[in-house]
Design an enzyme around this catalytic site. Structure first.
Site, PDB file in Angstrom:
ATOM      1  N   ASP A  11       0.883  -1.174   0.000  1.00  0.00           N
ATOM      2  CA  ASP A  11       0.000   0.000   0.000  1.00  0.00           C
ATOM      3  C   ASP A  11       0.913   1.214   0.000  1.00  0.00           C
ATOM      4  OD1 ASP A  11      -1.550   2.185   0.632  1.00  0.00           O
ATOM      5  OD2 ASP A  11      -2.468   1.299   2.415  1.00  0.00           O
ATOM      6  N   HIS A  18      -8.267   5.452   2.418  1.00  0.00           N
ATOM      7  CA  HIS A  18      -7.621   4.161   2.119  1.00  0.00           C
ATOM      8  C   HIS A  18      -8.483   3.346   1.154  1.00  0.00           C
ATOM      9  CE1 HIS A  18      -4.497   4.380   5.324  1.00  0.00           C
ATOM     10  NE2 HIS A  18      -5.374   5.161   5.919  1.00  0.00           N
ATOM     11  N   ASP A  54      -4.217  -1.682  -1.967  1.00  0.00           N
ATOM     12  CA  ASP A  54      -2.940  -2.387  -2.161  1.00  0.00           C
ATOM     13  C   ASP A  54      -2.686  -2.720  -3.616  1.00  0.00           C
ATOM     14  OD1 ASP A  54      -2.455  -2.634   0.683  1.00  0.00           O
ATOM     15  OD2 ASP A  54      -4.129  -4.039   0.664  1.00  0.00           O
ATOM     16  N   GLN A  95       3.272   4.475   2.462  1.00  0.00           N
ATOM     17  CA  GLN A  95       2.962   3.912   3.792  1.00  0.00           C
ATOM     18  C   GLN A  95       3.666   2.588   4.118  1.00  0.00           C
ATOM     19  OE1 GLN A  95      -1.353   3.548   5.030  1.00  0.00           O
ATOM     20  NE2 GLN A  95      -0.919   1.369   4.847  1.00  0.00           N
ATOM     21  N   GLY A 104      18.612  -5.952  -0.322  1.00  0.00           N
ATOM     22  CA  GLY A 104      18.614  -7.411  -0.463  1.00  0.00           C
ATOM     23  C   GLY A 104      17.281  -8.108  -0.691  1.00  0.00           C
ATOM     24  N   ASN A 105      16.300  -7.888   0.197  1.00  0.00           N
ATOM     25  CA  ASN A 105      15.084  -8.673   0.159  1.00  0.00           C
ATOM     26  C   ASN A 105      13.967  -7.849   0.779  1.00  0.00           C
ATOM     27  OD1 ASN A 105      13.052 -10.598   1.025  1.00  0.00           O
ATOM     28  ND2 ASN A 105      14.580 -12.190   0.710  1.00  0.00           N
ATOM     29  N   LYS A 133      -7.667  -4.854   4.200  1.00  0.00           N
ATOM     30  CA  LYS A 133      -8.300  -4.576   5.502  1.00  0.00           C
ATOM     31  C   LYS A 133      -8.390  -5.831   6.356  1.00  0.00           C
ATOM     32  CE  LYS A 133      -8.803  -0.559   3.758  1.00  0.00           C
ATOM     33  NZ  LYS A 133      -7.614   0.294   3.865  1.00  0.00           N
ATOM     34  N   TYR A 232       1.903   1.314  14.704  1.00  0.00           N
ATOM     35  CA  TYR A 232       0.864   1.101  13.708  1.00  0.00           C
ATOM     36  C   TYR A 232       1.320   1.537  12.316  1.00  0.00           C
ATOM     37  CZ  TYR A 232      -3.235   1.738  10.859  1.00  0.00           C
ATOM     38  OH  TYR A 232      -4.125   1.692   9.827  1.00  0.00           O
ATOM     39  N   LYS A 235      -2.868  -2.762   8.867  1.00  0.00           N
ATOM     40  CA  LYS A 235      -2.905  -4.223   8.920  1.00  0.00           C
ATOM     41  C   LYS A 235      -2.097  -4.747   7.741  1.00  0.00           C
ATOM     42  CE  LYS A 235      -5.338  -5.914  12.384  1.00  0.00           C
ATOM     43  NZ  LYS A 235      -4.502  -6.469  13.425  1.00  0.00           N
ATOM     44  N   ASP A 236      -1.799  -6.036   7.791  1.00  0.00           N
ATOM     45  CA  ASP A 236      -0.836  -6.563   6.823  1.00  0.00           C
ATOM     46  C   ASP A 236      -1.549  -7.324   5.734  1.00  0.00           C
ATOM     47  OD1 ASP A 236       1.312  -5.703   8.643  1.00  0.00           O
ATOM     48  OD2 ASP A 236       0.349  -7.209   9.893  1.00  0.00           O
TER      49      ASP A 236
HETATM   50  C1  F6R Z   1      -7.310   0.134   7.703  1.00  0.00           C
HETATM   51  C2  F6R Z   1      -7.010   1.497   7.354  1.00  0.00           C
HETATM   52  C3  F6R Z   1      -7.970   2.545   7.743  1.00  0.00           C
HETATM   53  C4  F6R Z   1      -7.327   3.605   8.610  1.00  0.00           C
HETATM   54  C5  F6R Z   1      -8.335   4.736   8.922  1.00  0.00           C
HETATM   55  C6  F6R Z   1      -7.702   5.882   9.668  1.00  0.00           C
HETATM   56  O1  F6R Z   1      -6.330  -0.676   7.161  1.00  0.00           O
HETATM   57  O2  F6R Z   1      -6.007   1.756   6.775  1.00  0.00           O
HETATM   58  O3  F6R Z   1      -9.102   2.017   8.354  1.00  0.00           O
HETATM   59  O4  F6R Z   1      -6.846   3.050   9.797  1.00  0.00           O
HETATM   60  O5  F6R Z   1      -8.861   5.242   7.727  1.00  0.00           O
HETATM   61  O6  F6R Z   1      -6.553   6.260   8.996  1.00  0.00           O
HETATM   62  P1  F6R Z   1      -5.579   7.409   9.489  1.00  0.00           P
HETATM   63  O7  F6R Z   1      -5.210   7.115  10.914  1.00  0.00           O
HETATM   64  O8  F6R Z   1      -4.434   7.296   8.552  1.00  0.00           O
HETATM   65  O9  F6R Z   1      -6.372   8.673   9.332  1.00  0.00           O
HETATM   66 MG    MG Z   2      -4.508  -2.229   2.402  1.00  0.00          MG
HETATM   67 MG    MG Z   3      -3.968   1.534   3.745  1.00  0.00          MG
END
Ligand code: F6R
Ligand code: MG
Ligand code: MG
Length: 369
Positions: A11, A18, A54, A95, A104-105, A133, A232, A235-236
């Site tokens: 991402d 997002h 992503d 991000q 390297g990796n 998500k 933070y 999420k992955d």
């Molecule tokens: C979940 C995600 C979003 C953000 C939310 C707040 O993966 O990326 O739910 O956590 O939109 O985002 P910020 O803190 O960047 O304003």
């Molecule tokens: Mg994502």
């Molecule tokens: Mg995101």
């Protein structure tokens, strides 16, 4: 012919929050992979797509897994997309790229990776999953059901080869000094596998292998960014490759568990549980920064050359499933922040709750008898 299938995903910025990357970002990635990769003969073929915020780069090549040339090619493509995202004022630009300079990796540098080196079968169908998500443990239940439960994998009963079972390689993602893994086999050890896979935040399927042919069937990403960055960073959102048919589960058997819409960690601020919704390729996220979504593209590959993908969740059946899962998402959202709707303290991706609790601790009194 021996080839490597690699997905590298990150991402690096999106439109309007997002939601999804911009077309210009995707173009920048494509341009880089084409001119610096395919045209120069580093890779045989590629596919670029997105799910939610992503971008995934799928490449085929002959350099094996964890190859620094391939990883660098993709990392630099993401740097180019980051530059575009910054120019366009997109949110969260860069991000997932935790370091400025490539070394390297990409493992441990932010992007998610799933790769496997295979001896191509005469016909080689495989699936590419991209989820958003949510976290790598989201694939635990579908993989268990497709490889160990005849309720989803009819082949476990109908095909003598599938009946011989599979080897699961499972990673303890809480252990960050090195890879801490365990190997367990089906059918003998299915209950041990289940004991680990129930804990989706800690134990994650890394790969699955055929016990009959010894071949690798599944490669899934296992990186947990917050374990690496110590804070933070989202999420992955995981990716996964699954080879199908013949001595392996059929494509439909791999898709079958996604009818459940099981609850996974992620959703708004990476801090809630929500049902995993199968979506069409290149779908954005929406409701409550979610719901958690997963796309699946089916490819065939010959001498490393990819077909156009077939979109597995683009079918009337999955419209019906999506409707049901939307209702499930609505139900859990009705209880907002209480109980299983929000993740336990250890999994919250923001510090607000812990900081408030620290303040409130000072105000608690023990009542005298
Ligand atoms: C979940 C995600 C979003 C953000 C939310 C707040 O993966 O990326 O739910 O956590 O939109 O985002 P910020 O803190 O960047 O304003
Ligand atoms: Mg994502
Ligand atoms: Mg995101």
């Amino acid at each position: 012919m021996k080839i490597t299938l690699s997905i590298i995903k990150a991402d690096v910025g999106s439109i309007g929050g997002h939601i999804r990357p911009s077309d210009e970002m995707l173009k920048a990635v494509e341009q880089h992979i084409k001119t610096k990769g395919k045209d120069k003969g580093l890779i045989i073929d590629y596919y670029i797509g997105y799910t939610g915020d992503d971008i995934s780069i799928l490449t085929t090549h002959k350099k094996g897994v964890g190859n620094s040339t391939i990883h660098k090619l993709c990392y630099e493509a993401f740097l180019k997309a980051t530059k575009v995202a910054k120019e366009q004022g997109l949110y969260g630009a860069g991000q997932d790229l935790l370091v400025e300079a490539f070394s390297g990796n990409v493992k441990g540098m932010g992007p998610q990776v799933a790769e496997m080196e295979i001896e191509e079968r005469p016909a080689e169908p495989f699936l590419m999953f991209m989820a958003d998500k949510t976290e790598p443990g989201a694939f635990n239940l579908p993989l268990y059901l497709s490889f160990a439960d005849p309720m989803h994998c009819a082949g476990l009963l109908l095909s003598p080869k599938l009946k011989k079972g599979f080897k699961f390689v499972i990673m303890d993602v809480n252990y960050t000094q090195a890879d801490r893994i365990i190997e367990l086999v089906t059918p003998e050890e299915i209950y041990d596998i289940a004991v680990l896979l129930r804990d989706t935040g800690r134990f994650v399927v890394e790969s699955i292998w055929s016990r009959v042919t010894g071949e690798q069937i599944v490669a899934a990403s296992t990186t947990r960014l917050h374990n690496i960055a110590g804070k933070y960073v989202g999420k992955d959102d995981p990716v996964m490759l699954v080879r199908t048919q013949k001595d392996f589960p059929a494509t439909g058997e791999i898709l079958s568990p996604f009818t459940i819409g099981h609850l996974v960690a992620g959703f708004m601020r990476g801090s809630h549980n929500g049902p995993l919704m199968p979506v069409r390729k290149n779908s954005p996220t929406s409701f409550f920064d979610g719901p958690p979504i997963v796309s699946c593209l089916a490819f065939s590959v010959k001498n490393g050359k990819l077909t156009k993908p077939a979109d597995c969740f683009d079918h009337p059946y999955w419209d019906y499933v999506r409707n049901k899962i939307a209702q499930k998402a609505e139900e859990i959202r009705k209880q907002g922040f209480v109980g299983p709707a929000m993740l336990p303290m250890s999994e919250l991706e923001y510090t607000g709750v812990t900081e408030t609790l620290k303040e409130l601790e000072k105000k608690f009194k023990i009542r005298k008898k």
